[in-house]
Motif scaffolding. Structure first.
Motif, PDB file in Angstrom:
ATOM      1  N   GLY A 155     -17.702  39.209 -37.318  1.00 18.09           N
ATOM      2  CA  GLY A 155     -16.352  39.080 -38.237  1.00 18.09           C
ATOM      3  C   GLY A 155     -15.727  38.292 -38.603  1.00 18.09           C
ATOM      4  N   ARG A 156     -16.527  36.971 -38.777  1.00 12.01           N
ATOM      5  CA  ARG A 156     -15.812  35.669 -39.490  1.00 12.01           C
ATOM      6  C   ARG A 156     -15.553  36.554 -41.164  1.00 12.01           C
ATOM      7  N   ARG A 157     -14.476  35.753 -41.526  1.00 14.55           N
ATOM      8  CA  ARG A 157     -13.726  35.865 -42.999  1.00 14.55           C
ATOM      9  C   ARG A 157     -14.219  34.846 -43.585  1.00 14.55           C
ATOM     10  N   ASP A 158     -15.233  34.943 -45.202  1.00 11.77           N
ATOM     11  CA  ASP A 158     -15.014  33.980 -45.670  1.00 11.77           C
ATOM     12  C   ASP A 158     -13.966  33.059 -46.622  1.00 11.77           C
ATOM     13  N   SER A 159     -14.375  31.764 -46.557  1.00  7.76           N
ATOM     14  CA  SER A 159     -13.336  31.206 -46.338  1.00  7.76           C
ATOM     15  C   SER A 159     -13.091  31.402 -48.256  1.00  7.76           C
ATOM     16  N   LEU A 160     -12.321  31.028 -49.033  1.00 11.45           N
ATOM     17  CA  LEU A 160     -11.953  31.000 -50.726  1.00 11.45           C
ATOM     18  C   LEU A 160     -11.791  29.394 -51.040  1.00 11.45           C
ATOM     19  N   ASP A 161     -11.584  28.554 -50.501  1.00 10.21           N
ATOM     20  CA  ASP A 161     -11.887  27.520 -50.211  1.00 10.21           C
ATOM     21  C   ASP A 161     -12.581  26.609 -49.660  1.00 10.21           C
ATOM     22  N   ALA A 162     -13.141  25.123 -50.332  1.00  7.17           N
ATOM     23  CA  ALA A 162     -13.208  24.071 -49.437  1.00  7.17           C
ATOM     24  C   ALA A 162     -12.735  23.026 -49.794  1.00  7.17           C
ATOM     25  N   SER A 163     -13.388  21.944 -48.442  1.00  7.50           N
ATOM     26  CA  SER A 163     -12.120  20.643 -48.137  1.00  7.50           C
ATOM     27  C   SER A 163     -13.856  19.937 -47.684  1.00  7.50           C
ATOM     28  N   ILE A 164     -13.502  19.039 -49.485  1.00  8.76           N
ATOM     29  CA  ILE A 164     -14.506  17.938 -49.136  1.00  8.76           C
ATOM     30  C   ILE A 164     -13.745  16.860 -48.707  1.00  8.76           C
ATOM     31  N   SER A 165     -12.484  16.811 -48.549  1.00  9.94           N
ATOM     32  CA  SER A 165     -11.678  15.473 -47.633  1.00  9.94           C
ATOM     33  C   SER A 165     -12.211  16.138 -45.910  1.00  9.94           C
ATOM     34  N   GLY A 166     -12.279  17.261 -45.702  1.00  7.60           N
ATOM     35  CA  GLY A 166     -12.354  17.396 -44.341  1.00  7.60           C
ATOM     36  C   GLY A 166     -14.060  17.369 -43.906  1.00  7.60           C
ATOM     37  N   SER A 167     -14.751  17.549 -45.375  1.00  2.52           N
ATOM     38  CA  SER A 167     -16.166  17.732 -44.721  1.00  2.52           C
ATOM     39  C   SER A 167     -16.311  16.183 -44.904  1.00  2.52           C
ATOM     40  N   ASN A 168     -16.241  15.358 -45.379  1.00  2.00           N
ATOM     41  CA  ASN A 168     -16.316  13.629 -45.194  1.00  2.00           C
ATOM     42  C   ASN A 168     -15.627  12.891 -44.017  1.00  2.00           C
ATOM     43  N   TYR A 169     -14.356  13.605 -43.165  1.00  2.00           N
ATOM     44  CA  TYR A 169     -13.677  13.289 -42.345  1.00  2.00           C
ATOM     45  C   TYR A 169     -14.219  13.708 -40.742  1.00  2.00           C
ATOM     46  N   ASN A 170     -14.015  14.710 -41.272  1.00  2.00           N
ATOM     47  CA  ASN A 170     -14.650  15.600 -39.657  1.00  2.00           C
ATOM     48  C   ASN A 170     -15.660  15.981 -39.315  1.00  2.00           C
ATOM     49  N   ILE A 171     -16.846  16.140 -39.804  1.00  2.00           N
ATOM     50  CA  ILE A 171     -18.528  15.811 -39.469  1.00  2.00           C
ATOM     51  C   ILE A 171     -18.671  14.369 -39.092  1.00  2.00           C
ATOM     52  N   PRO A 172     -18.940  14.893 -37.771  1.00  2.00           N
ATOM     53  CA  PRO A 172     -19.479  13.203 -37.252  1.00  2.00           C
ATOM     54  C   PRO A 172     -20.592  11.673 -38.466  1.00  2.00           C
ATOM     55  N   ALA A 173     -19.819  10.910 -38.161  1.00  2.00           N
ATOM     56  CA  ALA A 173     -21.330   9.987 -39.200  1.00  2.00           C
ATOM     57  C   ALA A 173     -22.175   9.599 -38.470  1.00  2.00           C
ATOM     58  N   PRO A 174     -23.429   8.739 -38.925  1.00  2.00           N
ATOM     59  CA  PRO A 174     -23.847   8.219 -38.329  1.00  2.00           C
ATOM     60  C   PRO A 174     -23.446   6.355 -37.687  1.00  2.00           C
ATOM     61  N   ASN A 175     -22.515   6.354 -38.741  1.00  2.00           N
ATOM     62  CA  ASN A 175     -22.182   5.042 -38.749  1.00  2.00           C
ATOM     63  C   ASN A 175     -20.739   5.210 -38.378  1.00  2.00           C
ATOM     64  N   ASN A 176     -20.794   6.319 -37.352  1.00  2.00           N
ATOM     65  CA  ASN A 176     -19.040   6.203 -37.079  1.00  2.00           C
ATOM     66  C   ASN A 176     -19.706   5.732 -35.533  1.00  2.00           C
ATOM     67  N   THR A 177     -18.141   4.490 -34.665  1.00  2.00           N
ATOM     68  CA  THR A 177     -18.327   4.420 -32.996  1.00  2.00           C
ATOM     69  C   THR A 177     -18.147   5.413 -32.035  1.00  2.00           C
ATOM     70  N   PHE A 178     -18.573   5.659 -31.449  1.00  2.00           N
ATOM     71  CA  PHE A 178     -18.987   6.903 -29.967  1.00  2.00           C
ATOM     72  C   PHE A 178     -17.937   7.360 -29.447  1.00  2.00           C
ATOM     73  N   GLN A 179     -16.337   6.441 -29.862  1.00  2.00           N
ATOM     74  CA  GLN A 179     -15.063   7.172 -29.306  1.00  2.00           C
ATOM     75  C   GLN A 179     -14.664   7.216 -30.870  1.00  2.00           C
ATOM     76  N   THR A 180     -14.990   7.580 -32.116  1.00  2.00           N
ATOM     77  CA  THR A 180     -14.391   8.296 -33.311  1.00  2.00           C
ATOM     78  C   THR A 180     -15.504   9.599 -32.978  1.00  2.00           C
ATOM     79  N   ILE A 181     -16.917   9.307 -32.877  1.00  2.00           N
ATOM     80  CA  ILE A 181     -17.386  11.037 -32.927  1.00  2.00           C
ATOM     81  C   ILE A 181     -16.735  11.545 -31.731  1.00  2.00           C
ATOM     82  N   LEU A 182     -16.738  11.331 -30.690  1.00  2.00           N
ATOM     83  CA  LEU A 182     -16.268  11.933 -29.153  1.00  2.00           C
ATOM     84  C   LEU A 182     -14.893  12.327 -29.743  1.00  2.00           C
ATOM     85  N   THR A 183     -13.633  12.015 -30.626  1.00  2.00           N
ATOM     86  CA  THR A 183     -12.485  12.561 -30.886  1.00  2.00           C
ATOM     87  C   THR A 183     -12.731  13.107 -31.954  1.00  2.00           C
ATOM     88  N   LYS A 184     -13.815  13.275 -32.785  1.00  2.00           N
ATOM     89  CA  LYS A 184     -13.918  14.676 -33.835  1.00  2.00           C
ATOM     90  C   LYS A 184     -14.688  15.817 -33.009  1.00  2.00           C
TER      91      LYS A 184
END
Length: 211
Positions: A155-184
């Motif tokens: 029953g989810r609704r589809d978004s009409l907008d995207a967030s490239i900044s959210g994708s860049n900063y919210n998704i855990p990255a391989p080079n993030n520190t453990f604490q950064t990933i845990l915080t995310k």
């Protein structure tokens, strides 16, 4: 022996992924109420059957696709919730999340989602959301590669907008520190167990790609 070992690794990692995805998807809400598995029972009774059939065909053709579809759902949910925003292409004021660092030249499986959406539009036009398709496909990918099955709230609704900044900063990255990933993870209501489960994904993708 190598094939058996590989199958066991795939099953184990998909099982770990389930530990994170089952509660992660259940916490979503739809406009006007909570999500529930029977959402399309009357409006599109064959919805889940159609998704499963196409996912099964894709995974039979390429086993790695199971991991790709699960990862696609993960990358969708970590940005603005499980709203299908990762599927949007750039147009007008929208800058696609596909162009973000975690997704560019990496995220895959979009053609499978497109095929599912096309089939569902023929069966029941303008009914099943792309966000729900991603959620069901992630579950079916797990089941088809030997993992357990769980009920997917729908029953989810589809978004009409995207967030490239959210994708860049919210998704855990391989080079993030453990604490950064845990915080995310904590910002999404997930804990260290979920972190360990989902952090197995890069290893899973690597193992499948070299098989």
């Amino acid at each position: 022996m190598r094939g058996t070992s590989m199958a066991n690794s795939v099953n184990f990692l998909l099982l770990l992924s389930l530990l994170a995805f089952a509660p992660f998807c259940h916490c979503d809400k739809k406009v006007g109420g909570y999500l529930y598995p029977q959402y399309y029972v009357k409006s599109c009774p064959r919805a889940q059957e159609i998704v499963k059939s196409i996912v099964a065909k894709a995974v039979a053709k390429e086993t790695r696709m199971a991991a790709s579809l699960l990862r696609l759902h993960f990358h969708d949910c970590f940005v603005k919730g499980c709203d299908g925003s990762v599927l949007l292409d750039s147009s007008g004021t929208i800058i696609s999340e596909k162009r973000s660092n975690p997704n560019r030249n990496s995220a895959r499986g979009f053609e499978v989602i497109d095929e599912i959406k096309s089939a569902l539009e023929k069966a029941c036009p303008e009914t099943v959301s792309c966000a729900d398709i991603l959620a069901i496909a992630a579950r079916d990918s797990t089941v088809l590669t030997g993992g357990p099955r769980w009920e997917v709230p729908l029953g989810r609704r589809d978004s009409l907008d995207a967030s490239i900044s959210g994708s860049n900063y919210n998704i855990p990255a391989p080079n993030n520190t453990f604490q950064t990933i845990l915080t995310k993870f904590k910002l999404k209501g997930l804990d260290i167990v979920d972190l360990v489960a989902l952090s197995g994904k890069p290893l899973f993708l690597f193992c499948v790609s070299i098989t």
